[in-house]
Design a protein around this motif. Structure first.
Motif, PDB file in Angstrom:
ATOM      1  N   ALA A 142       8.006   4.787   3.578  1.00  0.00           N
ATOM      2  CA  ALA A 142       8.478   3.718   4.457  1.00  0.00           C
ATOM      3  C   ALA A 142       7.357   3.094   5.274  1.00  0.00           C
ATOM      4  N   ASP A 143       6.243   3.797   5.417  1.00  0.00           N
ATOM      5  CA  ASP A 143       5.099   3.272   6.162  1.00  0.00           C
ATOM      6  C   ASP A 143       4.095   2.572   5.266  1.00  0.00           C
ATOM      7  N   GLY A 144       4.437   2.410   3.998  1.00  0.00           N
ATOM      8  CA  GLY A 144       3.542   1.719   3.078  1.00  0.00           C
ATOM      9  C   GLY A 144       2.386   2.574   2.577  1.00  0.00           C
ATOM     10  N   ARG A 145       2.503   3.898   2.722  1.00  0.00           N
ATOM     11  CA  ARG A 145       1.470   4.794   2.202  1.00  0.00           C
ATOM     12  C   ARG A 145       1.819   5.214   0.778  1.00  0.00           C
ATOM     13  N   VAL A 146       0.784   5.354  -0.040  1.00  0.00           N
ATOM     14  CA  VAL A 146       0.994   5.706  -1.439  1.00  0.00           C
ATOM     15  C   VAL A 146       0.565   7.154  -1.668  1.00  0.00           C
ATOM     16  N   LEU A 147       1.268   7.821  -2.561  1.00  0.00           N
ATOM     17  CA  LEU A 147       1.015   9.225  -2.868  1.00  0.00           C
ATOM     18  C   LEU A 147       0.021   9.353  -4.018  1.00  0.00           C
ATOM     19  N   LEU A 148      -1.069  10.106  -3.788  1.00  0.00           N
ATOM     20  CA  LEU A 148      -2.036  10.423  -4.835  1.00  0.00           C
ATOM     21  C   LEU A 148      -2.129  11.936  -5.008  1.00  0.00           C
ATOM     22  N   ARG A 149      -2.520  12.342  -6.199  1.00  0.00           N
ATOM     23  CA  ARG A 149      -2.732  13.759  -6.482  1.00  0.00           C
ATOM     24  C   ARG A 149      -4.152  13.967  -6.985  1.00  0.00           C
ATOM     25  N   GLN A 226      -4.405  19.220  -4.742  1.00  0.00           N
ATOM     26  CA  GLN A 226      -3.856  18.777  -3.470  1.00  0.00           C
ATOM     27  C   GLN A 226      -3.254  17.390  -3.643  1.00  0.00           C
ATOM     28  N   ILE A 227      -2.448  16.994  -2.658  1.00  0.00           N
ATOM     29  CA  ILE A 227      -1.873  15.646  -2.640  1.00  0.00           C
ATOM     30  C   ILE A 227      -2.296  14.973  -1.350  1.00  0.00           C
ATOM     31  N   ARG A 228      -2.177  13.652  -1.324  1.00  0.00           N
ATOM     32  CA  ARG A 228      -2.563  12.927  -0.118  1.00  0.00           C
ATOM     33  C   ARG A 228      -1.780  11.618  -0.032  1.00  0.00           C
ATOM     34  N   TRP A 229      -1.302  11.305   1.184  1.00  0.00           N
ATOM     35  CA  TRP A 229      -0.675  10.014   1.469  1.00  0.00           C
ATOM     36  C   TRP A 229      -1.734   9.107   2.082  1.00  0.00           C
ATOM     37  N   VAL A 230      -1.959   7.934   1.479  1.00  0.00           N
ATOM     38  CA  VAL A 230      -3.036   7.048   1.928  1.00  0.00           C
ATOM     39  C   VAL A 230      -2.584   5.593   1.885  1.00  0.00           C
ATOM     40  N   THR A 231      -3.342   4.735   2.547  1.00  0.00           N
ATOM     41  CA  THR A 231      -3.092   3.304   2.476  1.00  0.00           C
ATOM     42  C   THR A 231      -3.550   2.767   1.121  1.00  0.00           C
ATOM     43  N   GLU A 232      -3.194   1.532   0.846  1.00  0.00           N
ATOM     44  CA  GLU A 232      -3.622   0.928  -0.425  1.00  0.00           C
ATOM     45  C   GLU A 232      -5.142   0.881  -0.519  1.00  0.00           C
ATOM     46  N   GLU A 233      -5.799   0.496   0.571  1.00  0.00           N
ATOM     47  CA  GLU A 233      -7.254   0.410   0.547  1.00  0.00           C
ATOM     48  C   GLU A 233      -7.892   1.777   0.379  1.00  0.00           C
ATOM     49  N   GLU A 234      -7.355   2.776   1.056  1.00  0.00           N
ATOM     50  CA  GLU A 234      -7.867   4.132   0.882  1.00  0.00           C
ATOM     51  C   GLU A 234      -7.662   4.619  -0.550  1.00  0.00           C
ATOM     52  N   ALA A 253      -5.379  -0.679 -11.813  1.00  0.00           N
ATOM     53  CA  ALA A 253      -4.415  -1.705 -12.224  1.00  0.00           C
ATOM     54  C   ALA A 253      -2.998  -1.286 -11.868  1.00  0.00           C
ATOM     55  N   ILE A 254      -2.691   0.006 -12.038  1.00  0.00           N
ATOM     56  CA  ILE A 254      -1.364   0.516 -11.673  1.00  0.00           C
ATOM     57  C   ILE A 254      -1.138   0.365 -10.171  1.00  0.00           C
ATOM     58  N   LEU A 255      -2.155   0.721  -9.378  1.00  0.00           N
ATOM     59  CA  LEU A 255      -2.048   0.598  -7.922  1.00  0.00           C
ATOM     60  C   LEU A 255      -1.783  -0.847  -7.516  1.00  0.00           C
ATOM     61  N   LYS A 256      -2.527  -1.773  -8.070  1.00  0.00           N
ATOM     62  CA  LYS A 256      -2.357  -3.189  -7.737  1.00  0.00           C
ATOM     63  C   LYS A 256      -0.969  -3.682  -8.120  1.00  0.00           C
ATOM     64  N   ALA A 260       2.095  -4.985  -5.608  1.00  0.00           N
ATOM     65  CA  ALA A 260       2.633  -6.325  -5.803  1.00  0.00           C
ATOM     66  C   ALA A 260       4.155  -6.297  -5.838  1.00  0.00           C
ATOM     67  N   VAL A 261       4.702  -5.270  -6.500  1.00  0.00           N
ATOM     68  CA  VAL A 261       6.157  -5.117  -6.548  1.00  0.00           C
ATOM     69  C   VAL A 261       6.689  -4.682  -5.188  1.00  0.00           C
ATOM     70  N   TYR A 262       6.034  -3.706  -4.564  1.00  0.00           N
ATOM     71  CA  TYR A 262       6.491  -3.164  -3.277  1.00  0.00           C
ATOM     72  C   TYR A 262       6.520  -4.233  -2.184  1.00  0.00           C
ATOM     73  N   LEU A 263       5.478  -5.050  -2.116  1.00  0.00           N
ATOM     74  CA  LEU A 263       5.375  -6.037  -1.046  1.00  0.00           C
ATOM     75  C   LEU A 263       6.044  -7.368  -1.400  1.00  0.00           C
ATOM     76  N   GLY A 264       6.283  -7.612  -2.688  1.00  0.00           N
ATOM     77  CA  GLY A 264       6.854  -8.901  -3.077  1.00  0.00           C
ATOM     78  C   GLY A 264       5.996 -10.040  -2.582  1.00  0.00           C
ATOM     79  N   GLN A 265       4.677  -9.901  -2.723  1.00  0.00           N
ATOM     80  CA  GLN A 265       3.764 -10.859  -2.142  1.00  0.00           C
ATOM     81  C   GLN A 265       3.840 -12.199  -2.847  1.00  0.00           C
ATOM     82  N   PRO A 266       3.984 -13.318  -2.113  1.00  0.00           N
ATOM     83  CA  PRO A 266       3.941 -14.638  -2.738  1.00  0.00           C
ATOM     84  C   PRO A 266       2.542 -14.963  -3.237  1.00  0.00           C
TER      85      PRO A 266
END
Length: 269
Positions: A142-149, A226-234, A253-256, A260-266
């Motif tokens: 909900a805070d816009g953080r993405v999960l990485l492993r 380990q796993i980590r919650w990070v921002t898109e830039e991180e 490419a997957i991250l981008k 794009a889907v999550y934010l619905g960016q114009p």
């Protein structure tokens, strides 16, 4: 009026020649919880009394308004779907998430009315490569953080990546993606919407879903360090540490595409 609440889903209408409101539900226990927690004057539940919703009850306008006000006062959660998952479990949360996903079309429709177009991810495609399919999910909270492993011992020269894998016999793509996320990160994910495109790796062609986390994290398997919650830039920086020459651009490419889907960016073009 449709109401999605932490005690159930309801359709509230006023029938002709009736002074009060009819509260309809798909599940009988939803009406029971509504009556018990918020609206004690709600009438006894009638079964199969209408042509659409199988369960219904009636209540006066003022009594309904009073009970609904208390529902509002009891809001203390930061993410509605997560709260539904805690109270009802994964299956109900997944159904609500599908509704959330469909309602994303409202944003696209609004954008079209304004003359704008939304970004459509154009990741690399398999183009008939013949490679096996694997499925995964990009989990964004909900805070816009993405999960990485982080794969154990940086297997196959991956430093940070997403959970994915091949399906077990009889599994749907969604089931595979949820299972892989749970096994490799300990996070229960609710599928939100497919991420457009196919993403080719060294041995598989990967299809991904956007997912949201549900409930508390659990243990993960030995494949993950380990796993980590990070921002898109991180996430871009961490994925950039991967030295697998096919995997690094694929994961970026997957991250981008996921954001794009999550934010619905114009589109800015």
């Amino acid at each position: 009026m449709w109401l999605f609440t932490t005690v159930g889903f309801f359709s509230v209408v006023q029938k002709k020649d009736e002074s009060g409101l009819t509260v309809r539900a798909r599940v009988a226990s939803d009406l029971e919880q509504l009556r018990e927690k918020y609206m004690p004057t709600l009438s006894a539940t009638k079964k199969h009394a209408g042509t659409d919703y199988p369960f219904r009850a009636t209540i006066g306008h003022d009594e309904f308004a009073e009970g609904f006000a208390q529902i509002v006062k009891d809001i203390s959660y930061s993410n509605f779907k997560d709260e539904v998952g805690k109270r009802f479990g994964h299956d109900r949360a997944s159904i609500y998430t599908k509704v959330w996903s469909v309602l994303l079309d409202l944003e696209n429709h609004s954008a079209m009315e304004l003359g704008a177009t939304y970004k459509t991810a154009k990741p690399p495609t398999s183009q008939g490569s013949g490679k096996a399919k694997a499925y995964g999910a990009v989990v964004i909270d909900a805070d816009g953080r993405v999960l990485l492993r982080e794969p154990t011992d940086h297997y196959d020269e991956y430093v940070w990546t997403f959970a994915k894998g091949r399906p077990n016999l009889g599994e749907t793509p969604e089931e595979t993606a949820r299972r892989e996320v749970k096994e490799e990160t300990g996070i229960a994910g609710t599928i939100v919407v497919p991420i457009p495109g196919e993403f080719e790796g060294g041995t598989t062609v990967n299809l991904f879903f956007l997912a949201s986390p549900v409930g508390e994290p659990g243990p993960w398997g030995k494949e993950t360090a380990q796993i980590r919650w990070v921002t898109e830039e991180e996430a871009k920086d961490l994925i950039g540490k991967t030295t697998n020459k096919t995997g690094r651009p694929r994961d970026l490419a997957i991250l981008k595409a996921a954001f794009a889907v999550y934010l619905g960016q114009p589109s800015k073009s």
